[in-house]
Design a protein around this motif. Structure first.
Motif, PDB file in Angstrom:
ATOM      1  N   UNK A 125       0.837  -1.202   0.000  1.00  0.00           N
ATOM      2  CA  UNK A 125       0.000   0.000   0.000  1.00  0.00           C
ATOM      3  C   UNK A 125       0.872   1.253   0.000  1.00  0.00           C
ATOM      4  N   UNK A 126       1.953   1.208   0.764  1.00  0.00           N
ATOM      5  CA  UNK A 126       2.880   2.346   0.820  1.00  0.00           C
ATOM      6  C   UNK A 126       3.410   2.670  -0.569  1.00  0.00           C
ATOM      7  N   UNK A 127       3.788   1.624  -1.294  1.00  0.00           N
ATOM      8  CA  UNK A 127       4.391   1.840  -2.605  1.00  0.00           C
ATOM      9  C   UNK A 127       3.345   2.042  -3.706  1.00  0.00           C
ATOM     10  N   UNK A 128       2.083   1.991  -3.318  1.00  0.00           N
ATOM     11  CA  UNK A 128       1.029   2.170  -4.306  1.00  0.00           C
ATOM     12  C   UNK A 128       0.648   3.614  -4.539  1.00  0.00           C
ATOM     13  N   UNK A 129       1.117   4.514  -3.680  1.00  0.00           N
ATOM     14  CA  UNK A 129       0.752   5.919  -3.850  1.00  0.00           C
ATOM     15  C   UNK A 129       1.524   6.539  -5.008  1.00  0.00           C
ATOM     16  N   UNK A 130       0.810   7.322  -5.806  1.00  0.00           N
ATOM     17  CA  UNK A 130       1.387   7.818  -7.051  1.00  0.00           C
ATOM     18  C   UNK A 130       2.219   9.064  -6.927  1.00  0.00           C
ATOM     19  N   UNK A 131       2.181   9.756  -5.763  1.00  0.00           N
ATOM     20  CA  UNK A 131       2.946  10.992  -5.643  1.00  0.00           C
ATOM     21  C   UNK A 131       3.405  11.181  -4.207  1.00  0.00           C
ATOM     22  N   UNK A 132       4.367  12.055  -4.056  1.00  0.00           N
ATOM     23  CA  UNK A 132       4.889  12.404  -2.746  1.00  0.00           C
ATOM     24  C   UNK A 132       3.780  13.015  -1.884  1.00  0.00           C
ATOM     25  N   UNK A 133       2.962  13.879  -2.471  1.00  0.00           N
ATOM     26  CA  UNK A 133       1.906  14.554  -1.728  1.00  0.00           C
ATOM     27  C   UNK A 133       0.862  13.556  -1.218  1.00  0.00           C
ATOM     28  N   UNK A 134       0.502  12.589  -2.060  1.00  0.00           N
ATOM     29  CA  UNK A 134      -0.481  11.583  -1.655  1.00  0.00           C
ATOM     30  C   UNK A 134       0.045  10.739  -0.494  1.00  0.00           C
ATOM     31  N   UNK A 135       1.298  10.340  -0.582  1.00  0.00           N
ATOM     32  CA  UNK A 135       1.892   9.525   0.489  1.00  0.00           C
ATOM     33  C   UNK A 135       1.965  10.322   1.783  1.00  0.00           C
ATOM     34  N   UNK A 136       2.407  11.581   1.691  1.00  0.00           N
ATOM     35  CA  UNK A 136       2.528  12.428   2.875  1.00  0.00           C
ATOM     36  C   UNK A 136       1.171  12.621   3.542  1.00  0.00           C
ATOM     37  N   UNK A 137       0.143  12.781   2.739  1.00  0.00           N
ATOM     38  CA  UNK A 137      -1.197  12.972   3.288  1.00  0.00           C
ATOM     39  C   UNK A 137      -1.728  11.702   3.936  1.00  0.00           C
ATOM     40  N   UNK A 138      -1.495  10.578   3.294  1.00  0.00           N
ATOM     41  CA  UNK A 138      -2.024   9.306   3.793  1.00  0.00           C
ATOM     42  C   UNK A 138      -1.408   8.908   5.128  1.00  0.00           C
TER      43      UNK A 138
END
Length: 426
Positions: free
Chosen positions: A220-233
């Motif tokens: 799931x961690x590596x499934x985020x498409x952008x830095x912003x999406x990962x930071x938010x999640x």
């Protein structure tokens, strides 16, 4: 015909291939100069223990190592960073901080040869020692990208994939990875994109001992498409906000430097080497046809491990093999042609002393000069001049010598002129 050939994985540099190497190295050195880095070098042979201390005993199978005549266990250098750490450690107090050094060593590894990987290569190493601010991290990647840009590559040709080991560590611990299994987990994650997902899941379970729910969270961690999406999640993960802010500042610096289009966040970039401690990156061709062109990052603990000095450090290595292949694929390598400023044609043996004296004077003025090394007809000498890429041919015959003149022929246009011997050399 000689029965001898070069060893597997090693190259002969004929003039035309040496010209490619010289072109690449020239750009490397020019880029380093523009950024204020100083060149250094070290011995090609180092104590074997230096590499074992850094990478572990398993590194030995990749080395050209042997026992020398003094009974010492030594190895041809497989990389430059341990030598850098040793050298900086020896003079750490006297060196101005931050240290900004670069080198272009020839490195040796006994590996299976394939496209982009040989058993020797030249590598541009650029390092900053003694600075922990994130601008240093941005500076190092900017140097690498600027060199590629100077070689003619654009953001459409290459991309720098960036991650941060500190962010990844926080996220993996949050996912349930035990701290003592982080190195094994990194090693498997490093294969993402190069091995089947199912095999990656198996290895995370078998080699890192991870539970199914932990493995699912990792993906799931590596499934985020952008830095912003990962930071938010994962904004609520303990201690992550500071790491996120640092990486965001890093991207801001690169954008201000004009490299925003070259860079993207990719959490799967972990760099296989265990000593990386912070921001890491690898540069690839956009088409994904080749191995990484360049890789590096922050390694704040390495100097302490290899010397008595504790200084933050970061840097990268860029090899010539993959880079040359990419430049060739893009038609960005210079066309090789021999070049000579002057070729001197002596009509007869009587003019030979005058021709040699003239060649000495021209060489002293900085020009490249050649002439036939044995008596030959004028036609043959002109043919040799043309084959050697002479810009001009100076003809000295009995009449010209008596008049204190020479005939100068421009080889590109065919124009000829009589020039006093005293005016041939500026």
């Amino acid at each position: 015909m000689s029965a001898f050939t070069s060893l597997p994985g090693f190259r002969d540099f004929y003039p035309e291939t040496f010209a490619v190497r010289a072109h690449i190295m020239g750009v490397w050195r020019e880029t380093a100069r523009r950024y204020g880095f100083e060149e250094y070098d070290g011995p090609p042979l180092e104590p074997l223990e230096l590499y074992i201390e850094k990478s572990g005993a398993e590194i030995v199978r990749q080395l050209y190592n042997f026992t020398d005549k003094g009974g010492r266990e030594v190895s041809l250098r497989p990389e430059m960073t341990p030598t850098l750490a040793r050298m900086v450690g020896a003079r750490a107090r006297a060196l101005r901080k931050p240290v900004r050094w670069f080198s272009i060593p020839q490195l040796f590894r006994y590996e299976r040869t394939q496209r982009g990987r040989l058993r020797e290569h030249f590598q541009w190493n650029v390092d900053i020692v003694g600075e922990d601010h994130v601008l240093a991290d941005a500076e190092v990647l900017a140097v690498a990208l600027d060199a590629l840009r100077l070689l003619g590559l654009t953001a459409e040709d290459v991309v720098a994939r960036v991650s941060d080991r500190r962010i990844l560590e926080r996220l993996l611990l949050h996912a349930g990875v035990p701290a003592d299994q982080l190195p094994a987990t990194y090693a498997v994650i490093d294969k993402l994109g190069r091995e089947d997902e199912g095999r990656i899941r198996e290895r995370l379970h078998e080699e890192a001992g991870l539970a199914a729910e932990t493995i699912a969270e990792i993906f799931r961690i590596f499934g985020y498409g952008s830095f912003e999406e990962l930071a938010s999640a994962y904004a609520g993960v303990d201690g992550l906000a500071e790491e996120i802010d640092r990486l965001a500042e890093y991207f801001e610096h690169l954008n201000a430097m004009g490299f925003g289009d070259f860079v993207r966040f990719d959490p799967t970039i972990v760099r296989g080497l265990a000593y990386y401690t912070g921001i890491v990156f690898e540069v690839f061709d956009r088409a994904g046809e080749l191995r990484a062109i360049c890789g590096g990052g922050r390694y704040d603990n390495l100097l302490r491990a290899l010397s008595d000095v504790d200084l933050p450090a970061l840097g990268f290595g860029m090899g010539d093999v993959v880079l040359a292949e990419l430049l060739a694929d893009r038609g960005l390598l210079p066309t090789y042609a021999p070049r000579l400023d002057y070729y001197i044609v002596a009509i007869g043996d009587g003019e030979r002393p005058l021709a040699l004296n003239l060649a000495r004077r021209l060489r002293g003025a900085g020009f490249s000069v050649a002439y036939g090394l044995r008596p030959a007809g004028v036609g043959r000498q002109f043919k040799d001049a043309d084959a050697r890429g002479a810009e001009r041919v100076i003809v000295v015959g009995p009449e010209e010598a008596a008049a204190g003149e020479a005939i100068v022929k421009e080889m590109r246009t065919g124009a000829e002129s009589r020039v006093p011997l005293g005016e041939l050399v500026p």
